[in-house]
Design a protein around this motif. Structure first.
Motif, PDB file in Angstrom:
ATOM      1  N   GLY A 195       0.787  -1.228   0.000  1.00 21.22           N
ATOM      2  CA  GLY A 195       0.000   0.000   0.000  1.00 21.22           C
ATOM      3  C   GLY A 195       0.809   1.263   0.000  1.00 21.22           C
ATOM      4  N   ASN A 196       2.126   1.158  -0.203  1.00 16.30           N
ATOM      5  CA  ASN A 196       2.996   2.336  -0.222  1.00 16.30           C
ATOM      6  C   ASN A 196       2.942   3.015  -1.587  1.00 16.30           C
ATOM      7  N   ALA A 197       2.772   4.320  -1.590  1.00 19.26           N
ATOM      8  CA  ALA A 197       2.702   5.084  -2.829  1.00 19.26           C
ATOM      9  C   ALA A 197       4.037   5.052  -3.561  1.00 19.26           C
ATOM     10  N   CYS A 198       3.956   4.938  -4.890  1.00 22.03           N
ATOM     11  CA  CYS A 198       5.177   4.931  -5.706  1.00 22.03           C
ATOM     12  C   CYS A 198       4.808   5.245  -7.156  1.00 22.03           C
ATOM     13  N   ASP A 199       5.817   5.336  -7.981  1.00 23.45           N
ATOM     14  CA  ASP A 199       5.614   5.542  -9.416  1.00 23.45           C
ATOM     15  C   ASP A 199       5.845   4.222 -10.135  1.00 23.45           C
ATOM     16  N   ILE A 200       5.211   4.083 -11.299  1.00 23.27           N
ATOM     17  CA  ILE A 200       5.385   2.877 -12.098  1.00 23.27           C
ATOM     18  C   ILE A 200       5.602   3.264 -13.552  1.00 23.27           C
ATOM     19  N   LEU A 201       6.526   2.570 -14.219  1.00 22.06           N
ATOM     20  CA  LEU A 201       6.757   2.742 -15.642  1.00 22.06           C
ATOM     21  C   LEU A 201       6.660   1.358 -16.277  1.00 22.06           C
TER      22      LEU A 201
END
Length: 353
Positions: free
Chosen positions: A310-316
């Motif tokens: 549930g930790n916020a992050c970026d995804i590519l």
């Protein structure tokens, strides 16, 4: 896992995952004695398969060769279950290693995980659009049966990337990369899709479907209305987010006098605002509906998401993905329509003496 079977008399079950060994279908209830055209079956598979030319389509290359394992003897259906297998051969599962613990925006990753507590992160597994190759195989057999009933189905890209087609010429559908029925609009659609590809983004569209030669009387009131079952079938395609028949949502702004289809001598209808269905039963003219196709969620731009904790992050997202699904979803819409009409045709034989 429930929910992998569709239909009652003409009954189709699909299996397999995007990056597994293969996918396939089992068709139970297909009448015996139907001529099996394996060349037609492979043609239908080729219309949907990845690796075709055009900016809209993923670069993943699969032959999508359909192997008939049972239910066919000496070129005819035997009435026993038909099993068809399509083997995967060009998976790049490593493309997903760096995001296996992240939930991809717009995908079924999170909802599958919450339901099952486990998910196949390689291309979405069962939720992948690749599952539809099994539907197309089953739909090809449904079309072979419907041929004997004089029923034809034509789906095409009505709109893509904001470009709308205004003409309908079925002979043009397989002549352009967008599978549009308007060749001039197809050129503009393709150009716009190429712009989305260059910007690493994706786009949606609308697929229209026309079923011709459908006799009056198909459909099972009250809960199995023909338009209700067609909606179920088409909405079960992962990228479809809406469906309308005939005049669709425009009827909300019309009057009864405007929206009613008047009958003329010979049981003909002056218009087709109903999309060929009244009271959930076909009335003998063209069945017409449109499906809204969402933009491909896998894009090559950074997006916000969370990880498994549930930790916020970026995804590519990397890998190989479509830019616009409309051209490849056209044969899938046709397949699901064929399965419904095959099932309803068989059920209708029991409706009266």
């Amino acid at each position: 896992m429930s929910g992998s079977t569709f239909g009652e008399l003409f009954r189709v079950s699909t299996f397999g995952e995007s990056h597994g060994a293969g996918l396939g279908c089992i068709i139970d209830g297909c009448p015996a004695g139907i001529d099996v055209d394996e060349e037609f079956l492979q043609h239908e598979m080729a219309r949907r398969r990845p690796g075709a030319k055009g900016a809209a389509v993923t670069e993943r290359k699969e032959s999508d060769c359909a192997e008939i394992l049972s239910g066919v003897f000496e070129g005819k259906t035997t009435g026993t279950p038909i099993a068809v297998l399509v083997r995967n051969s060009n998976q790049h599962s490593s493309d997903y290693d760096n995001i296996k613990n992240l939930f991809r925006p717009g995908h079924a990753d999170f909802s599958y995980y919450k339901k099952y507590g486990i998910r196949d992160y390689r291309g979405g597994g069962r939720a992948s659009g690749r599952e539809t190759c099994a539907r197309v195989a089953a739909g090809a057999f449904a079309k072979m049966f419907l041929r004997t009933q004089g029923i034809e189905i034509f789906a095409y890209t009505k709109e893509a990337a904001g470009i709308k087609g205004s003409k309908v010429d079925f002979s043009e559908i397989e002549k352009n990369l967008m599978r549009a029925a308007d060749k001039d609009a197809a050129i503009l659609m393709q150009k716009k899709v190429e712009e989305f590809k260059m910007s690493k983004n994706s786009c949606g569209g609308i697929v229209e479907c026309v079923a011709r030669g459908v006799p009056a009387g198909l459909g099972e009131p009250v809960f199995d209305k023909l338009d209700a079952v067609l909606s179920h079938a088409v909405m079960s395609i992962g990228a479809v987010k809406g469906i309308e028949f005939g005049s669709g949502f425009e009827c909300a702004d019309s009057t009864g006098l405007e929206n009613n289809d008047f009958m003329e001598s010979g049981f003909e209808f002056s218009t087709n605002n109903a999309g060929g269905i009244l009271g959930g039963i076909s009335r003998g003219d063209d069945i017409i509906f449109r499906a809204a196709i969402k933009p491909v969620p896998s894009i090559y731009l950074s997006q916000k998401t969370v990880d498994m904790n549930g930790n916020a992050c970026d995804i590519l997202i990397e890998g190989r993905h479509d830019v616009c699904l409309c051209p490849r979803i056209v044969p899938v819409v046709e397949a699901m329509t064929a399965i419904v009409l095959a099932d309803m045709t068989l059920k209708n034989r029991c409706s009266r003496v």
